[in-house]
Design an enzyme around this catalytic site. Sequence first.
Site, PDB file in Angstrom:
ATOM      1  N   GLU A 253       0.883  -1.171   0.000  1.00 52.89           N
ATOM      2  CA  GLU A 253       0.000   0.000   0.000  1.00 52.89           C
ATOM      3  C   GLU A 253       0.918   1.216   0.000  1.00 52.89           C
ATOM      4  OE1 GLU A 253      -3.365   2.313   2.684  1.00 52.89           O
ATOM      5  OE2 GLU A 253      -2.117   0.767   3.589  1.00 52.89           O
ATOM      6  N   CYS A 287      -1.739   9.218   2.699  1.00 53.05           N
ATOM      7  CA  CYS A 287      -1.616   8.866   1.285  1.00 53.05           C
ATOM      8  C   CYS A 287      -2.934   8.999   0.528  1.00 53.05           C
ATOM      9  CB  CYS A 287      -1.059   7.454   1.125  1.00 53.05           C
ATOM     10  SG  CYS A 287      -2.129   6.151   1.765  1.00 53.05           S
TER      11      CYS A 287
END
Length: 353
Positions: A253, A287
């Site tokens: 990720e 993010c």
Amino acid sequence: MHRHTRYDRLFIGGEWVEPATAERIDVISPVTEEPVASIPSGSPADMDRAVAAARAAFDGGWATSPIEERIGVLQRLRNGIEANSEELAQLITQEMGCPITQSRTIQVVAPLGVLDTYLSLARDFRFDEVRRSLNGAAALVTREPVGVVAAVIPWNMPLSIAVQKIAPALLAGCTVVLKPSPEAPLSSYRLVELLTEAGLPPGVVNMVPADREASEYLVTHLDVDKVSFTGSSVAGRRIAALCGQDLRRVSLELGGKSAALILDDADLDQAVEALRLGSFRNSGQICTLKTRILVSPRRHQELLDRLVALVESMPLGDPGRPETHIGPLVSARQRGVVEKYLAIARDEGTKRC
């Protein structure tokens, strides 16, 4: 500086053990830029011990334990996080600078939602399932734990992402070596304490902070069956390459570049207010934030004016104060990265509003 009795140890095999070397990591306050704690820097020898403990726990019965037992441990962990939410919020704000209001409402609330979701799924999850084809043939599909998982987490959401990795791994019957970020390891120390209090058997979760060399050793360890990494795209590429050499299972990720799309018929007041958290929560260090805003020329200036007003309405300052919306960046290194991009923007002709 914190004098937590465990900060001089590593958590391996259900015990707080002495590290193999004297190497240390200073945990630096983003506010004062002074150390708030000093922890061991795990070595390859420490990773060997942690992986061996995880393997022994996997082979020793955790993988075949009743699902009700695993659910019970994680339910008690969930209750422990909730009961200690203020302490955890304060730790996260101290170690990585998230504004305290957001630590209370996001950093320690998100793990509760993650646990609730996985606990709900686990109660009815079909680990064995008979599937039939149209011609009447039958096949038994069995889902088994993969083994020892190396869980490498970042500094921006340390508790939440640790729980995101640990919860499904434990419910599936896997064991874990948790490798927290050197910038924000303190909440991981508290997490493994809460796991112990929840009745987790020794060795099922082990925790070893480390810098790059020992971290790379962990993700390439021959007795690690799965790597789960959340962090930068640069580090993700490196981990993917290392795991690819051995065809090791890996989940990544990585950093994102999400966009907010503002259409011409949008309610700009509503859209811009959504960006308060959508683009600026955790001082812009997430993010999934909307780091690009796309709008047509027709509404560009109107949107820009509202964005300027939004930013001006968000107090900067000490992340420990409830009124603070934007706190410090996590480290001098991270600040340097942001300043580099600001310089590029100025060189390319960007103007201040």
